[in-house]
Design an enzyme around this catalytic site. Sequence first.
Site, PDB file in Angstrom:
ATOM      1  CB  SER A 124      41.223  20.758  25.194  1.00  0.00           C
ATOM      2  OG  SER A 124      41.226  19.593  25.976  1.00  0.00           O
ATOM      3  CE1 TYR A 149      43.777  23.255  29.170  1.00  0.00           C
ATOM      4  CE2 TYR A 149      42.794  21.077  29.034  1.00  0.00           C
ATOM      5  CZ  TYR A 149      43.531  22.092  28.467  1.00  0.00           C
ATOM      6  OH  TYR A 149      44.010  21.955  27.187  1.00  0.00           O
ATOM      7  CE  LYS A 153      42.871  25.080  26.085  1.00  0.00           C
ATOM      8  NZ  LYS A 153      43.675  25.989  25.251  1.00  0.00           N
TER       9      LYS A 153
END
Length: 336
Positions: A124, A149, A153
Amino acid sequence: MKVLVTGGMGYIGSHTCVQMMAAGMEPVIFDNLSNAKAAVLDRIAAITGKAPIFVQGDIRDEALLTSVFEQHDIQAVIHFAGLKAVGESVQKPLEYFDNNVNGSLVLARVMKKAGVKTLVFSSSATVYGDPEIVPITEDSPTGATTNPYGCSKYMVERCLSDLFDADNDWSITLLRYFNPVGAHPSGTMGEDPQGIPNNLMPFIAQVAVGRREQLSVFGGDYDTPDGTGVRDYIHVMDLADGHIAALQAVGQTSGLHIFNLGTGKGSSVLAMVDAFATASQRPIPYQICPRRAGDIAACWADTQKAQQQLNWQAKRTIADMAQDTWRWQSANPHGY
């Protein structure tokens, strides 16, 4: 070519499976259905004329995952499985690290044991944090993430990078997505979030179809042309094609391969609202709200590396994204 697709029933995974099958690949889908519906399998079959192999399971289940490699001649893995909502990650960081980081470690361990060393990872643009300079290149600094989040990643990227350093036989591709939106042009597959949508486009679509009263626009005072956040929105079909291009171009070549997948253009929240109002021929009521924790002002990709090395670039416009999303949402007002 038989490819294990973790999270293959999800939004991006399912569209990628359709494009893989069109390219002559054979996906084996592994998904725990925590953020997907079983009906997706029928939609894939309706579009492609064939239902892919599907195994319901969690990537943290090492024994089950091992059995999949034993039963199928897997040659490569595309790894989508993981939790993906920025806001939710701030509330539930431990769940995100367990699913996204621990799950990826289990997968890599099983792959190593099975002798399968070609991996395409769904990363991402959040790994870049709040960028000092846009557009963002693959050499831009990573790690100063603004939410759990993005941190998860980045942690997986570091783990996979260290894995390659330890064993150069691996072909590991990190695909850093920007903002996936849109739906299959047939209108039979699209994004179907559970509960309140965390992402912009499905929320706009649910407002347009009458499921929600109005859109909340988080932040109207950013240093952007209209004060709302600017993002690089990429059509999910372009994104799906990017995975196939990666497997075909570098999947057989050992190395740590890193690519941005975006359009190379930034669009504001209000520009997306306008595009959707045009596509749906309906007004999209919205309210400007305070900024959200973990959000940044502007972010878009430099995509030259993917163009040069993968022979891939996004083709679809924000008008295409809005039209395909509306076709999906209007035909499936309550999702799958």
